[in-house]
Design a protein around this motif. Structure first.
Motif, PDB file in Angstrom:
ATOM      1  N   HIS A 204     -30.322  32.999 -21.051  1.00 41.13           N
ATOM      2  CA  HIS A 204     -30.550  34.274 -20.387  1.00 41.13           C
ATOM      3  C   HIS A 204     -31.473  35.152 -21.227  1.00 41.13           C
ATOM      4  N   ASP A 206     -33.700  38.932 -20.997  1.00 41.77           N
ATOM      5  CA  ASP A 206     -33.721  40.191 -20.261  1.00 41.77           C
ATOM      6  C   ASP A 206     -35.141  40.443 -19.721  1.00 41.77           C
ATOM      7  N   LYS A 208     -35.934  40.341 -16.130  1.00 41.48           N
ATOM      8  CA  LYS A 208     -35.979  40.662 -14.684  1.00 41.48           C
ATOM      9  C   LYS A 208     -36.849  41.904 -14.433  1.00 41.48           C
ATOM     10  N   GLY A 209     -37.842  41.722 -13.560  1.00 41.39           N
ATOM     11  CA  GLY A 209     -38.710  42.841 -13.195  1.00 41.39           C
ATOM     12  C   GLY A 209     -39.729  43.221 -14.261  1.00 41.39           C
ATOM     13  N   ARG A 233     -39.722  32.540 -13.947  1.00 43.04           N
ATOM     14  CA  ARG A 233     -39.687  32.845 -12.500  1.00 43.04           C
ATOM     15  C   ARG A 233     -38.249  32.860 -12.011  1.00 43.04           C
ATOM     16  N   GLU A 234     -37.479  31.845 -12.462  1.00 45.94           N
ATOM     17  CA  GLU A 234     -36.070  31.777 -12.052  1.00 45.94           C
ATOM     18  C   GLU A 234     -35.295  33.014 -12.499  1.00 45.94           C
ATOM     19  N   GLN A 235     -35.728  33.582 -13.638  1.00 45.30           N
ATOM     20  CA  GLN A 235     -34.998  34.747 -14.168  1.00 45.30           C
ATOM     21  C   GLN A 235     -35.605  36.070 -13.710  1.00 45.30           C
ATOM     22  N   GLY A 236     -36.568  35.999 -12.776  1.00 50.27           N
ATOM     23  CA  GLY A 236     -37.044  37.220 -12.109  1.00 50.27           C
ATOM     24  C   GLY A 236     -38.123  38.010 -12.814  1.00 50.27           C
ATOM     25  N   ALA A 237     -38.892  37.373 -13.722  1.00 52.50           N
ATOM     26  CA  ALA A 237     -39.998  38.107 -14.367  1.00 52.50           C
ATOM     27  C   ALA A 237     -40.979  38.575 -13.291  1.00 52.50           C
TER      28      ALA A 237
END
Ligand code: R5P
Length: 294
Positions: A204, A206, A208-209, A233-237
């Motif tokens: 994990h 940090d 995302k976004g 991508r899977e973690q939402g960057a």
């Protein structure tokens, strides 16, 4: 001091000369029909400390021979000292014995250079700095990472997340973070020593976004960056970029990286190409000025 302009890196050598006012000795070179190399120094080097600027990306064996020949020619023509300035040093990734029966290739390369007349070496972001302690002459590695991070600052990526694709590159991500002012982290990478295949483990992060820049010393086939981009991508960057010092970009590496959702690839001119958006000239110029006065 004089700069000997190696055939593989003339533009960078000229830029370094302009920044330092160190005069250039040009080099005539050719390849014979059977593939053998020829070089001739076109200026005098007697009693000079010469800095030979030459990179050793593919065709690396040819470029290493050119470097050895230039060093030997400099000594034959009575140069006082020869410093090899080799921004991308080939074979540096095989810096130890991983499997029984192997050779530590970089040691053979530097002993060959020593035998040819090289007295000292300057490189940029060598794969593992501790390899330098086995070199037969004084050697130092410079870091281009702050310059790459500065490129992204100019692009408006302040506080972007600096990601290392493996633990070994974490020092690179830390250097980038100190310029970008955001966070840094790394993935875990495993390599099969027989096939060379790598795999990365998601953990994990940090991101995302956020805008994320994947920093590495080398991009070769692009597999490492493609794997890291998938995890991001899977973690939402929100945005993914990549920067490396040495952009070898073998085969369709660039396409694979862009297809994986990376918006931009940035490299230095250690390996000249259209992604060489950051020049090493100021970094190397500073190092040569220090050597000249030292
Ligand atoms: C190796 O650990 C290096 O730091 C790079 O991560 C590696 O050379 C990149 O290779 P590729 O682009 O083929 O994945």
């Amino acid at each position: 001091m004089k700069i000997v302009l190696g055939p593989a890196l003339q533009e960078l050598g000229e830029k370094i000369s302009q920044l330092t006012s160190i005069p250039i000795v040009s080099v005539a070179s050719k390849t014979f029909p059977d593939g053998e190399n020829y070089v001739r120094l076109e200026g005098t080097v007697q009693d000079e400390h010469v800095a030979i600027v030459q990179t050793t990306c593919a065709p690396q064996d040819s470029r290493l021979m050119q470097l050895a020949f230039m060093a030997a020619a400099a000594k034959r023509n009575k140069a006082r000292k020869v410093t090899a300035v080799v921004p991308y040093l080939a074979y540096a990734r095989q810096d130890k014995i991983f499997l029984q029966g192997e050779n530590a290739s970089i040691e053979t390369v530097v002993y060959m250079l020593k035998a040819s007349g090289v007295d000292a070496l300057v490189t940029v972001n060598i794969h593992a700095e501790n390899a330098l302690s086995n070199f037969p002459f004084p050697a130092k590695t410079l870091s281009a990472i702050p310059f790459l991070a500065e490129y992204f600052m100019q692009k408006g990526c302040k506080k972007a997340f600096a990601l290392a694709p493996d633990k070994g590159a974490m020092y690179i991500a830390e250097q980038a973070r100190s310029v970008l002012g955001g966070e840094a982290g790394h993935l875990e990478k495993q390599r099969d020593r027989y096939t060379g295949q790598t795999s990365q483990t998601a953990k994990h992060l940090d991101v995302k976004g956020k805008a994320v820049i994947i920093f590495d010393d080398i991009i070769s086939t692009g597999g490492t960056i493609v794997g890291a981009a998938k995890i991001l991508r899977e973690q939402g960057a929100a945005h993914i970029y990549t920067a490396c010092v040495h952009g070898l970009l073998i085969g369709d590496a660039e396409k694979r990286i862009l297809d994986a959702g990376v918006e931009e690839i940035v490299a230095t001119d250690s390996v000249p190409s259209h992604v060489s958006k950051v020049s090493l000239a100021p970094l190397i110029a500073k190092a040569l000025k220090a050597l000249e006065s030292g």
